[in-house]
Motif scaffolding. Structure first.
Motif, mmCIF file in Angstrom:
data_model
loop_
_atom_site.group_PDB
_atom_site.id
_atom_site.type_symbol
_atom_site.label_atom_id
_atom_site.label_comp_id
_atom_site.label_asym_id
_atom_site.label_seq_id
_atom_site.Cartn_x
_atom_site.Cartn_y
_atom_site.Cartn_z
ATOM 1 N N THR A 174 122.672 78.275 -20.088
ATOM 2 C CA THR A 174 123.894 78.419 -19.287
ATOM 3 C C THR A 174 123.708 79.393 -18.138
ATOM 4 O O THR A 174 124.041 79.103 -16.978
ATOM 5 N N PHE A 175 123.141 80.549 -18.424
ATOM 6 C CA PHE A 175 123.072 81.567 -17.390
ATOM 7 C C PHE A 175 121.923 81.333 -16.408
ATOM 8 O O PHE A 175 122.042 81.675 -15.225
ATOM 9 N N VAL A 199 129.934 79.947 -14.242
ATOM 10 C CA VAL A 199 130.109 80.469 -15.601
ATOM 11 C C VAL A 199 131.425 81.221 -15.627
ATOM 12 O O VAL A 199 131.583 82.247 -14.961
ATOM 13 N N GLY A 219 124.183 73.761 -17.976
ATOM 14 C CA GLY A 219 124.531 74.833 -18.898
ATOM 15 C C GLY A 219 125.488 74.365 -19.978
ATOM 16 O O GLY A 219 125.308 74.662 -21.155
ATOM 17 N N GLU A 275 133.155 78.929 -20.620
ATOM 18 C CA GLU A 275 131.752 78.867 -21.039
ATOM 19 C C GLU A 275 131.389 80.028 -21.954
ATOM 20 O O GLU A 275 130.693 79.861 -22.960
ATOM 21 N N ILE A 276 131.868 81.231 -21.604
ATOM 22 C CA ILE A 276 131.551 82.408 -22.410
ATOM 23 C C ILE A 276 132.199 82.313 -23.795
ATOM 24 O O ILE A 276 131.560 82.586 -24.824
ATOM 25 N N ALA A 315 123.318 78.810 -14.044
ATOM 26 C CA ALA A 315 124.173 79.461 -13.052
ATOM 27 C C ALA A 315 123.333 80.111 -11.954
ATOM 28 O O ALA A 315 123.670 80.045 -10.760
ATOM 29 N N TRP A 316 122.212 80.709 -12.341
ATOM 30 C CA TRP A 316 121.360 81.403 -11.373
ATOM 31 C C TRP A 316 120.576 80.425 -10.510
ATOM 32 O O TRP A 316 120.540 80.554 -9.276
#
Length: 309
Positions: free
Chosen positions: A269-270, A280, A107, A284-285, A273-274
């Motif tokens: 990125t997300f 995250v 990510g 990262e955000i 994470a999943w």
């Protein structure tokens, strides 16, 4: 290409709906590319992974050209420009992203990779004569702030620039330079054929590097998960997305086409994470917001602010 973009911009006509669907698919499929690469690189060495993906992608695009009865072979005048673009857009990008993703979370790698349009805007001012505006400087500052937020903790922890982040930043710059060079040259061959030959030409030194630097992997020992990841990476990011991106650039104004890249690091990125369990957090955000703002300022806002004719 510029004339075709102008035909869809400023005429008051509606942009083709197929273009918006392709932009959405690019954000999804290129975003999923990053966790897919991480899965494959868990069992494949970097150079051999790129041999497989680049060669298969090139053969796939050339096969598409042949099936569509497009001209497959480039003209003699296109050979030197094609080789030059290949060095940066294919060899530099694919080798350095392979190392980068193997050394850092996928990510985070995708966020750094898609600073590419900012670098491309700067190279365009040098190579294509486009003006360096205050918005471009502001956008670059936002992008650098995003990178600082992203890799700052690593710098403090390691006392030196993390290798993965350095590889990804160099990859983004190499891709940007190759992209601007591609726009600099005049082409008569179809896009699918040109990109297919770039991949095939890039596969030659990548294969030589793999033979020298790494042992041939035991392909029979690869897990089913890696084979599925490779199938996905070849069919969608390497073949479909390469073609779809340039098709969108052809039918849409460049600023609108660039919006498609803004979704890629967010999806990468997300989904990482999943699918991979990567963390995250606020860094990262915040980096995603800053880098997305940088791309918006450099690529989209000038078109919004310019008066219509």
């Amino acid at each position: 290409m510029a004339a075709e973009a102008t035909a869809t911009d400023g005429t008051g006509g509606r942009l083709p709906a197929i273009g918006f669907l392709m932009l959405a698919s690019l954000g999804l499929f290129w975003g999923l590319n990053w966790p897919g690469m991480k899965i494959a690189l868990n069992e494949l060495p970097v150079w051999w992974f790129r041999v497989i993906s680049v060669t298969a992608g090139g053969l796939g695009l050339l096969a598409v050209s042949a099936v569509m009865r497009l001209r497959v072979l480039p003209t003699r005048a296109e050979l030197v420009p094609l080789l030059t673009c290949t060095v940066f857009a294919i060899i530099g990008w694919h080798v350095m992203t392979g190392y980068g993703v193997s050394l850092m979370p996928a990510g985070r790698a995708s966020i750094i990779a898609f600073t590419m349009p900012v670098w491309a805007a700067l190279f365009a001012s040098w190579i294509l004569g486009e003006a360096i505006t205050g918005l471009k400087i502001f956008g670059l500052a936002l992008g650098m702030a995003g990178l600082g937020v992203l890799i700052g903790p690593d710098l403090l922890a390691l006392g030196a620039a993390p290798d993965g982040a350095a590889f990804m930043l160099c990859a983004a710059i190499s891709w940007a330079f190759g992209t601007v060079l591609f726009k600099r040259f005049s082409w008569t061959s179809p896009i699918a054929s040109l990109i297919g030959w770039q991949l095939m030409l890039g596969a030659i030194p990548i294969t030589i590097g793999a033979l020298i630097l790494e042992p041939v992997p035991n392909f029979s020992a690869l897990s089913d998960k890696v084979w599925w990841a490779l199938a996905y990476l070849i069919a969608l990011p390497m073949i479909y997305c390469q073609w779809a991106y340039f098709y969108v650039v052809k039918i849409f104004p460049a600023a609108i086409a660039a919006i498609g890249t803004l979704a890629v690091p967010i999806v990468g990125t997300f989904f990482s994470a999943w699918l991979l369990g990567e963390t995250v957090g606020w860094a990262e955000i915040l980096a995603l917001l800053l880098i997305s703002a940088a791309l918006f300022v450099v690529l989209v806002l000038p078109g919004v602010m310019s008066p219509r004719r």
